[in-house]
Write an enzyme that holds these catalytic residues in place. Structure first.
Site: not given
Ligand code: GLY
Ligand code: MN
Ligand code: MN
Length: 431
Positions: A37, A240, A257, A268, A347, A351, A358, A382, A386, A410, A412
């Site tokens: 709970d 991730h 990230d 982000d 990827h 976004h 997102h 971004e 890799y 990466r 971003e």
């Molecule tokens: N941190 C999630 C993304 O970059 O989409």
């Molecule tokens: Mn990110």
């Molecule tokens: Mn992102």
């Protein structure tokens, strides 16, 4: 800093002009259970929050522009001091009207009884299925009953239309106040990344960096926008990675990230840097490809450009870079068309960003037509490369020499589309 009352009203009014003769229903997010709970900190559903600013669970908002007096109705948990002692104060039925501007409000327990009067004169019914099975069934039950009785009434919803398509175009373009909130979320995220770069050194654990980043979020009244990724060495190849338990070593790259959520608006940011302050030659070579891809992609963000252009630009730079290194071979057009670069870059380049990390909104408006960027939209840029220790090149492509393996990069940033071009909102973190 917060979105004020009149802005929520403006948002509802703008949506109601699109609803026309219809009725729209939005449900709050359910509380999320951590275990038994014990619950996670509550996170309101973004559509519901965008329209109401109401941050309690067990609530339903109805927008009913065709009703003579009740255009905005809230169903909420009534005040109950005994329960509030445990879970926090509630606005209650009176508060829903006085504090949140509802024209009428009821206890949620009266929903079945009170809802039909708002639905039976409107057409269509706007609702998004898929977030809450119980409530979806309730909506269907009401709709079926109204269809059954339609012949005797001659009014009511003949169709259910997805509310996403009328609401999300509004959410995609940020208001001046939203941009202030977004800038604040970005500034906090920037502060955390700068501090992480300052303190990171070989011998520390990834979670120590995570702790400092999240401390900075919290001391600024923010929280995490998503689980922070603090990925050193080979972990940087896991998109991730949130385990964050490795001890960082000399010559590692560290990919962070992490973004702050302030009043539900999100930063982000990703940066990748050498933990001992100096890139190895392979790290530097790959980093420069990603950096060029990112800068060229950002240059394509301007009002009127099709959404996909910045992704195509980043892919081209990355493919050219990998070809120069002999990591991809063949005809560049074919490599891009057949996505033979995907073992290295799997990827997309970004976004929409807003109340959701997102964020909502269409990317395409037809099979071959991309959304054209508009001033006031916010997106991430971004790109990455890799080279996993376990990378499997596609057929016909070379095996990857060991020296490249375990490097993940990466970069971003969060970018606002402006009338004359763009503004990189997270530019203060060095690249
Ligand atoms: N941190 C999630 C993304 O970059 O989409
Ligand atoms: Mn990110
Ligand atoms: Mn992102």
């Amino acid at each position: 800093m917060q979105i004020n009352f009149s802005e929520y009203r403006q948002r509802r009014e703008r949506l109601m002009t699109k609803i026309g003769t219809g009725t729209a229903i939005f449900h709050s997010a359910p509380p999320a259970v951590m275990h038994s709970d014990v619950e996670y900190a509550y996170r309101q559903e973004s559509d519901f929050y965008y329209l109401t600013g109401f941050n309690e669970d067990h609530a339903v908002a109805v927008l009913c522009p065709h009703h003579p007096e009740h255009k905005f109705i809230l169903f909420v948990q009534p005040k109950d001091l005994e329960k509030e002692i445990w879970t926090g104060y509630r606005a209650g039925v009176e508060g829903a009207k006085e504090l949140y501007g509802a024209d009428e409000a009821y206890p949620l327990a009266e929903l079945d009884e009170k809802l039909p009067q708002y639905l039976e004169k409107g057409d269509p019914l706007y609702y998004h299925f898929g977030r809450n099975d119980n409530f979806d069934n309730k909506i269907l039950k009401h709709w079926k009953r109204l269809i059954l009785t339609y012949p005797r009434r001659g009014t009511g919803p003949t169709a259910i239309a997805d509310s996403n398509f009328i609401l999300h175009p509004l959410r995609m373009v940020k208001s001046a106040t939203e941009l202030e909130m977004i800038r604040k979320a970005m500034d906090i995220s920037v502060e955390a990344h700068l501090y992480a770069q300052e303190i990171a050194k070989p011998g520390m654990y990834e979670y120590e960096i995570q702790a400092e980043i999240e401390r900075i979020f919290h001391k600024n009244g923010a929280t995490i926008a998503y689980p922070s990724i603090v990925a050193s060495g080979g972990n940087s190849c896991i998109l991730h990675y949130i385990n964050n338990h490795r001890k960082m070593e000399d010559n590692d790259l560290l990919l962070i990230d992490a973004g702050a959520s302030y009043g539900y608006y999100n930063g982000d940011i990703t940066r990748t840097f050498p933990i001992n302050g100096k890139f190895t030659s392979e790290q530097k070579t790959l980093y420069n490809i990603v950096l060029t891809a990112q800068l060229e992609a950002i240059a394509q963000i301007k009002q009127g450009n099709p959404y996909n252009l910045y992704h195509e630009t980043a892919v081209k730079v990355i493919v050219e870079g990998l070809m120069d290194l002999g990591l991809l071979v063949g005809d560049i057009e074919e490599i891009i068309k057949e996505e033979k670069y995907k073992p290295f870059y799997m990827h997309r380049t970004g976004h929409w960003l807003g109340l959701d990390v997102h964020d909502v909104g269409l990317y395409k408006t037809g099979e071959e037509t991309w959304h054209n960027l508009k001033a006031g939209q916010v997106l991430t840029v971004e790109p990455g490369i890799y080279i996993s220790p376990y990378i499997k090149p596609v057929e016909g492509q070379p095996e990857i020499p060991e020296k490249w393996k375990g490097i993940g990069i990466r970069i971003e940033d969060d970018v606002l589309v402006t009338e004359s071009g763009n503004e990189v909102l997270t530019a203060k973190v060095p690249k």
